[in-house]
Design a protein around this motif. Structure first.
Motif, short mmCIF file in Angstrom:
data_model
loop_
_atom_site.label_atom_id
_atom_site.label_comp_id
_atom_site.label_asym_id
_atom_site.label_seq_id
_atom_site.Cartn_x
_atom_site.Cartn_y
_atom_site.Cartn_z
N SER A 190 -2.27 -1.32 -3.23
CA SER A 190 -1.53 -0.93 -4.44
C SER A 190 -1.17 -2.14 -5.28
O SER A 190 -1.13 -2.07 -6.51
N GLU A 218 5.48 4.19 1.21
CA GLU A 218 4.94 2.84 1.17
C GLU A 218 4.62 2.42 2.60
O GLU A 218 5.51 2.22 3.42
N LYS A 221 0.85 -1.18 0.00
CA LYS A 221 0.00 0.00 0.00
C LYS A 221 0.89 1.23 0.00
O LYS A 221 1.73 1.41 0.89
N THR A 222 0.72 2.07 -1.03
CA THR A 222 1.48 3.30 -1.15
C THR A 222 0.52 4.48 -1.26
O THR A 222 -0.47 4.41 -2.00
#
Length: 370
Positions: free
Chosen positions: A58, A19, A11-12
């Protein structure tokens, strides 16, 4: 009940160019109680929100009972979530709050009433069904929030720091309640907390997180006795593990030893397990839990080293007494019986159970293979 597989979850947040989750891999068995634990900002709540579908990932895959749900709407994932803030409807009664999700599913009035009664009795809130949330205590509100989740009978339950708003006594009571419910229902639960005591008492397995990565995944006993690194060792346990920095040397009998320097600047040799001879000449960190620094050795005397130490601080807690000492210019904590009567500045014999020690590399902070 359901299985849950998290595969390389990343997940960014583009605006922050950060990140938050860095390739999380966790597989959860049906009926398992997994706890995500770690300090604030480690990514545990973000990971929980991605499982629930409240935040997009992401990259990676979220698989519930063999079904890939990474891009499925939250309402279609068959998940129930209990929040830190309870998130109750203030204009509804307890009955209405518990029944709300069932009405959305268009269950019959008779089935809804049966389910509400079942859940209310299980959580011992059946006498509160006609009250509004404003008329309830914090612990009662949390039971209602749990009841609303339980009434849905989803495949997976998510708990996001559900006890953090409660006082110490209520936290203990609610821990017992959650543990009992899991044993009764054998549900699959993912539970987020920053409280390592909650993690140790509730979990089948614990995932210790730091900076968006899982540092260790294992049973409470594995996490406590065989921590992968110094972060896990220091985070889990209260008081936390003692770290004693020293250099491995060999004595005249060719046994590995380290030297412990006391406040009076005298150095005392402590013999290490023979396997530590492979690290001769290296700087290491000796990790000892407070219960392995005590007034009475639990093992045969040959496996304990006794050193006279001056007491720095005494902290009586009721069931035990925590005493602080200084060795190698560092403060360490020992765990003693409640009747421990030493006073600050008293010099007393202290036993070190080195057979229970965990050893770490100074540079990498990883546990050494011994």
């Amino acid at each position: 009940m359901a299985t849950l597989d998290l595969k390389q979850i990343r997940k960014t947040y583009p605006k922050a160019d950060q990140e938050t989750l860095k390739g999380i891999d966790i597989s959860i068995e049906s009926g398992e109680f997994l706890i995500l634990v770690g300090p604030s900002g480690c990514g545990k709540s973000t990971l929980m929100n991605t499982i629930a579908g409240l935040e997009d990932i992401s990259s990676g895959d979220i698989v519930i009972d063999g079904r890939e749900v990474s891009h499925v709407e939250p309402k279609d994932r068959d998940i129930a979530m209990v929040f830190q803030s309870y998130a109750l409807y203030p204009n509804m009664t307890v009955r209405g709050n518990i029944a709300f999700g069932l009405k959305i599913r268009k269950m019959s009035a008779r089935d809804i009433d049966t389910e509400v009664q079942r859940v209310a009795q299980m959580l011992q809130i059946d006498h509160l069904l006609e009250r509004k949330p404003s008329q309830l205590s914090g612990g009662q509100r949390q039971r209602v929030a749990m009841g609303r989740a339980l009434a849905r009978r989803p495949k997976l339950y998510l708990f996001d720091e559900p006890l953090s708003n409660l006082d110490a006594k209520l936290r203990v009571e609610m821990r017992h309640q959650i543990k009992r419910l899991h044993q009764q229902l054998n549900t699959t639960i993912v539970y987020v907390t920053h409280d390592q005591i909650e993690a140790m008492t509730l979990a089948d397995r614990i995932a210790v997180m730091k900076d968006g990565e899982v540092q260790q995944l294992g049973t409470p006993n594995e996490i406590y006795t065989k921590p992968n690194n110094m972060f896990v060792a220091g985070f889990m346990g209260s008081p936390s593990m003692n770290f004693i920095y020293a250099t491995v040397e060999m004595n005249n009998e060719q046994h590995p030893i380290i030297y412990i320097k006391t406040q009076d600047q005298h150095s005392h040799p402590i013999r290490l397990p023979d396997v530590m001879s492979r690290y001769c000449g290296q700087d290491i960190v000796v990790g000892l839990r407070p219960e392995n620094i005590t007034e009475k050795c639990s093992e045969e005397s040959s496996k304990c080293t006794t050193i006279n130490l001056a007491v720095d601080v005494i902290e009586p807690t009721g069931p035990e007494t925590i005493a602080m000492f200084t060795v190698n210019n560092q403060v360490i904590a020992g765990r003693f019986a409640p009747e421990f009567e030493a006073k600050p500045s008293d010099v007393i014999p202290i036993h070190f159970e080195l057979s229970k020690a965990v050893f770490f590399d100074v540079k990498t902070q990883l546990r050494l293979d011994v």
